[in-house]
Write an enzyme that holds these catalytic residues in place. Sequence first.
Site, PDB file in Angstrom:
ATOM      1  N   HIS A  88       0.764   4.334  -2.667  1.00 53.14           N
ATOM      2  CA  HIS A  88       0.631   5.744  -2.287  1.00 53.14           C
ATOM      3  C   HIS A  88       1.825   6.562  -2.752  1.00 53.14           C
ATOM      4  CE1 HIS A  88      -2.693   5.398   1.007  1.00 53.14           C
ATOM      5  NE2 HIS A  88      -2.968   4.731  -0.081  1.00 53.14           N
ATOM      6  N   ASN A 146      -1.923   5.337  10.919  1.00 59.10           N
ATOM      7  CA  ASN A 146      -0.835   4.989  11.825  1.00 59.10           C
ATOM      8  C   ASN A 146      -0.149   3.647  11.587  1.00 59.10           C
ATOM      9  OD1 ASN A 146      -0.498   7.099  13.499  1.00 59.10           O
ATOM     10  ND2 ASN A 146      -2.115   6.514  14.893  1.00 59.10           N
ATOM     11  N   HIS A 152      -6.321  -5.704  -2.369  1.00 58.54           N
ATOM     12  CA  HIS A 152      -7.195  -5.763  -1.181  1.00 58.54           C
ATOM     13  C   HIS A 152      -7.537  -7.204  -0.789  1.00 58.54           C
ATOM     14  CE1 HIS A 152      -8.629  -1.297  -1.653  1.00 58.54           C
ATOM     15  NE2 HIS A 152      -7.372  -1.407  -1.303  1.00 58.54           N
ATOM     16  N   ARG A 158       0.830  -1.201   0.000  1.00 60.62           N
ATOM     17  CA  ARG A 158       0.000   0.000   0.000  1.00 60.62           C
ATOM     18  C   ARG A 158       0.873   1.263   0.000  1.00 60.62           C
ATOM     19  NH1 ARG A 158      -3.824   2.946   4.203  1.00 60.62           N
ATOM     20  NH2 ARG A 158      -5.246   3.804   2.662  1.00 60.62           N
TER      21      ARG A 158
HETATM   22  C1  HEM Z   1      -8.561   1.711  -6.296  1.00 56.18           C
HETATM   23  C2  HEM Z   1      -8.450   2.629  -5.385  1.00 56.18           C
HETATM   24  C3  HEM Z   1      -8.102   2.318  -3.963  1.00 56.18           C
HETATM   25  C4  HEM Z   1      -8.745   2.791  -2.872  1.00 56.18           C
HETATM   26  C5  HEM Z   1      -9.920   3.748  -2.868  1.00 56.18           C
HETATM   27  C6  HEM Z   1      -8.107   2.218  -1.717  1.00 56.18           C
HETATM   28  C7  HEM Z   1      -8.472   2.496  -0.409  1.00 56.18           C
HETATM   29  C8  HEM Z   1      -7.964   1.839   0.691  1.00 56.18           C
HETATM   30  C9  HEM Z   1      -8.376   2.082   2.050  1.00 56.18           C
HETATM   31  C10 HEM Z   1      -9.396   3.125   2.499  1.00 56.18           C
HETATM   32  C11 HEM Z   1      -7.724   1.213   2.850  1.00 56.18           C
HETATM   33  C12 HEM Z   1      -7.871   1.041   4.362  1.00 56.18           C
HETATM   34  C13 HEM Z   1      -7.045   2.030   5.123  1.00 56.18           C
HETATM   35  C14 HEM Z   1      -7.352   1.965   6.591  1.00 56.18           C
HETATM   36  O1  HEM Z   1      -8.482   2.285   6.967  1.00 56.18           O
HETATM   37  O2  HEM Z   1      -6.467   1.572   7.378  1.00 56.18           O
HETATM   38  C15 HEM Z   1      -6.881   0.429   1.987  1.00 56.18           C
HETATM   39  C16 HEM Z   1      -6.047  -0.563   2.424  1.00 56.18           C
HETATM   40  C17 HEM Z   1      -5.157  -1.226   1.602  1.00 56.18           C
HETATM   41  N1  HEM Z   1      -4.920  -0.972   0.269  1.00 56.18           N
HETATM   42 FE1  HEM Z   1      -6.059   0.148  -0.936  1.00 56.18          FE
HETATM   43  N2  HEM Z   1      -7.100   1.405  -2.119  1.00 56.18           N
HETATM   44  C18 HEM Z   1      -7.047   1.433  -3.488  1.00 56.18           C
HETATM   45  C19 HEM Z   1      -6.123   0.798  -4.290  1.00 56.18           C
HETATM   46  C20 HEM Z   1      -5.075   0.075  -3.807  1.00 56.18           C
HETATM   47  C21 HEM Z   1      -3.939  -0.356  -4.592  1.00 56.18           C
HETATM   48  C22 HEM Z   1      -3.704   0.008  -6.047  1.00 56.18           C
HETATM   49  C23 HEM Z   1      -3.145  -1.081  -3.772  1.00 56.18           C
HETATM   50  C24 HEM Z   1      -1.824  -1.737  -4.064  1.00 56.18           C
HETATM   51  C25 HEM Z   1      -1.447  -2.150  -5.243  1.00 56.18           C
HETATM   52  C26 HEM Z   1      -3.797  -1.118  -2.486  1.00 56.18           C
HETATM   53  C27 HEM Z   1      -3.349  -1.822  -1.406  1.00 56.18           C
HETATM   54  C28 HEM Z   1      -3.938  -1.803  -0.154  1.00 56.18           C
HETATM   55  C29 HEM Z   1      -3.529  -2.682   0.923  1.00 56.18           C
HETATM   56  C30 HEM Z   1      -2.514  -3.792   0.834  1.00 56.18           C
HETATM   57  C31 HEM Z   1      -4.287  -2.300   2.034  1.00 56.18           C
HETATM   58  C32 HEM Z   1      -4.209  -2.884   3.453  1.00 56.18           C
HETATM   59  C33 HEM Z   1      -3.214  -2.078   4.257  1.00 56.18           C
HETATM   60  C34 HEM Z   1      -2.878  -2.686   5.608  1.00 56.18           C
HETATM   61  O3  HEM Z   1      -3.297  -3.790   5.924  1.00 56.18           O
HETATM   62  O4  HEM Z   1      -2.143  -2.027   6.350  1.00 56.18           O
HETATM   63  N3  HEM Z   1      -4.946  -0.393  -2.537  1.00 56.18           N
HETATM   64  N4  HEM Z   1      -7.036   0.835   0.691  1.00 56.18           N
HETATM   65  C1  LIG Z   2     -10.038   9.282  16.282  1.00 59.24           C
HETATM   66  O1  LIG Z   2     -11.167   9.979  16.696  1.00 59.24           O
HETATM   67  C2  LIG Z   2     -10.959  10.706  17.902  1.00 59.24           C
HETATM   68  C3  LIG Z   2     -12.298  11.260  18.341  1.00 59.24           C
HETATM   69  O2  LIG Z   2     -13.033  11.746  17.271  1.00 59.24           O
HETATM   70  C4  LIG Z   2      -9.912  11.793  17.630  1.00 59.24           C
HETATM   71  O3  LIG Z   2      -9.680  12.544  18.778  1.00 59.24           O
HETATM   72  C5  LIG Z   2      -8.610  11.133  17.177  1.00 59.24           C
HETATM   73  O4  LIG Z   2      -7.654  12.088  16.815  1.00 59.24           O
HETATM   74  C6  LIG Z   2      -8.873  10.218  16.004  1.00 59.24           C
HETATM   75  N1  LIG Z   2      -7.667   9.461  15.731  1.00 59.24           N
HETATM   76  C7  LIG Z   2      -7.186   9.286  14.524  1.00 59.24           C
HETATM   77  C8  LIG Z   2      -5.978   8.437  14.397  1.00 59.24           C
HETATM   78  O5  LIG Z   2      -7.689   9.781  13.516  1.00 59.24           O
HETATM   79  C1  LIG Z   3      -1.337   8.023  15.442  1.00 60.33           C
HETATM   80  O1  LIG Z   3      -1.933   9.180  14.960  1.00 60.33           O
HETATM   81  C2  LIG Z   3      -2.299  10.118  15.956  1.00 60.33           C
HETATM   82  C3  LIG Z   3      -3.062  11.248  15.321  1.00 60.33           C
HETATM   83  O2  LIG Z   3      -2.616  11.518  14.033  1.00 60.33           O
HETATM   84  C4  LIG Z   3      -1.031  10.575  16.668  1.00 60.33           C
HETATM   85  O3  LIG Z   3      -1.353  11.504  17.683  1.00 60.33           O
HETATM   86  C5  LIG Z   3      -0.319   9.367  17.273  1.00 60.33           C
HETATM   87  O4  LIG Z   3       0.885   9.741  17.842  1.00 60.33           O
HETATM   88  C6  LIG Z   3      -0.072   8.329  16.189  1.00 60.33           C
HETATM   89  N1  LIG Z   3       0.444   7.106  16.767  1.00 60.33           N
HETATM   90  C7  LIG Z   3       1.690   6.697  16.568  1.00 60.33           C
HETATM   91  C8  LIG Z   3       2.047   5.389  17.145  1.00 60.33           C
HETATM   92  O5  LIG Z   3       2.478   7.350  15.926  1.00 60.33           O
END
Ligand code: HEM
Ligand SMILES: *[C@@H]1O[C@H](CO)[C@@H](O)[C@H](O)[C@H]1NC(C)=O
Ligand SMILES: *[C@@H]1O[C@H](CO)[C@@H](O)[C@H](O)[C@H]1NC(C)=O
Length: 331
Positions: A67, A95, A193, A63
């Site tokens: 990015h 994070n 994903h 990921r």
């Molecule tokens: C098509 C558009 C894409 C969108 C909108 C998207 C969006 C996201 C979002 C929102 C997450 C979850 C983040 C979180 O809440 O922690 C995620 C996770 C992830 N994405 Fe995507 N993604 C896209 C494409 C891709 C691509 C192109 C790759 C790699 C080639 C990728 C690889 C991953 C992986 C591996 C995770 C899991 C990360 C983890 O477990 O730490 N994604 N993605």
């Molecule tokens: C999660 O949400 C809490 C409460 O809305 C906020 O204070 C905090 O900064 C958020 N943490 C992250 C990592 O976005």
């Molecule tokens: C995770 O994100 C929050 C808000 O962005 C930050 O305050 C906190 O230090 C982060 N945690 C780590 C482990 O870096």
Amino acid sequence: MAAAPLVLAVLVVTVGVAAAMAEGGKLRQGYYEQSCPRAEQIVKHYVERHIPHAPSVAATLIRTHFHDCFVRGCDASVLLNATGGGEAEKDATPNLTLRGFAFLDRVKALLEQECPGVVSCADILALASRDAVGVIGGPFWRVPTGRRDGRVSIKQEALDQIPAPTMNFTDLLTSFRAKGLDLADLVWLSGAHTIGISHCNSFTERLYNFTGRGGPEDADPSLDAEYAANLHRTKCTTPTDNTTIVEMDPGSFLTFDTSYYRGLLKRRGLFQSDAALITDAAARADVESVAKGPSEVFFQVFARSMVRMGMIEVKTGGEGEIRRHCAIVNS
Ligand code: HEM
Ligand SMILES: *[C@@H]1O[C@H](CO)[C@@H](O)[C@H](O)[C@H]1NC(C)=O
Ligand SMILES: *[C@@H]1O[C@H](CO)[C@@H](O)[C@H](O)[C@H]1NC(C)=O
Ligand SMILES: *[C@@H]1O[C@H](CO)[C@@H](O)[C@H](O)[C@H]1NC(C)=O
Ligand SMILES: *[C@@H]1O[C@H](CO)[C@@H](O)[C@H](O)[C@H]1NC(C)=O
Ligand SMILES: *[C@@H]1O[C@H](CO)[C@@H](O)[C@H](O)[C@H]1NC(C)=O
């Protein structure tokens, strides 16, 4: 009459791809063969030794590579720490990704020991992503190298250029085309994903008050109702939960396979951006073909799209620098 704009659009897209790929053409396989012959081996050994104990880092790495490439090209700008008040791309990523940064810093330290100032952080990220996918059951592919590292990282650019999980098919395709990628790349790269996790608040919009009717069961109708109910009752119990994490491909989130695509066809893609892939006829046909085929077919097209993604707006030759530490630009 309607045909003319379509032809024009196709032409523009083709030219866009050609431009991005031309820069990628300056990369080549085995770029470090003379300057640091063991470079690829060192990355691979480190990944093979550590990913089995921390398989979730594989998702973080791939990921992070995505990015990186979508903001200022694949130049490791995503790895830079913020300096002097401004916030860097890093500050726009969740994070958990931090574990990936530490992992890459350790690989970089090994390479600096072996050949100081030779191997770019951008190449290390591309290579480590490839090797990590291999360790968790996915394909191996040859990664063209020779990327140089950028010196600039800006949080807002990441927020603007990385596609959002709420996007529909049209907007996703626009986002990918802006980077010289096409519909097939969108379908195959989304297959990443098949591994990893998401925080609830990346998709709770689909679980609560989606149509505006309100009420506890107002979920996105394009999401399997049973799955949606299970998610909001047992996992993401409030719309703003930003700490709970959910497996994106439940049951096999640590294994690189084709089950993501079967999930899409059961309407269990976690994000709207996943669900969007079956709203377009051509994309849906691609999804259906890999969902039933042997994983080798998916592996091949995924690898091809990863190489294409890894070529986005790369810096080569005299551009950029070879960073000594991946988190800071050389002084
Ligand atoms: C098509 C558009 C894409 C969108 C909108 C998207 C969006 C996201 C979002 C929102 C997450 C979850 C983040 C979180 O809440 O922690 C995620 C996770 C992830 N994405 Fe995507 N993604 C896209 C494409 C891709 C691509 C192109 C790759 C790699 C080639 C990728 C690889 C991953 C992986 C591996 C995770 C899991 C990360 C983890 O477990 O730490 N994604 N993605
Ligand atoms: C999660 O949400 C809490 C409460 O809305 C906020 O204070 C905090 O900064 C958020 N943490 C992250 C990592 O976005
Ligand atoms: C995770 O994100 C929050 C808000 O962005 C930050 O305050 C906190 O230090 C982060 N945690 C780590 C482990 O870096
Ligand atoms: C980059 O930032 C992280 C988290 O704030 C910190 O732990 C790390 O030491 C920094 N790296 C460098 C080289 O300054
Ligand atoms: C996709 O979403 C955008 C807004 O983000 C909207 O303008 C557009 O009409 C949507 N397209 C389709 C086909 O739903
Ligand atoms: C649900 O959405 C509608 C329309 O956007 C809004 O008027 C209403 O206040 C929302 N209800 C809740 C409980 O958030």
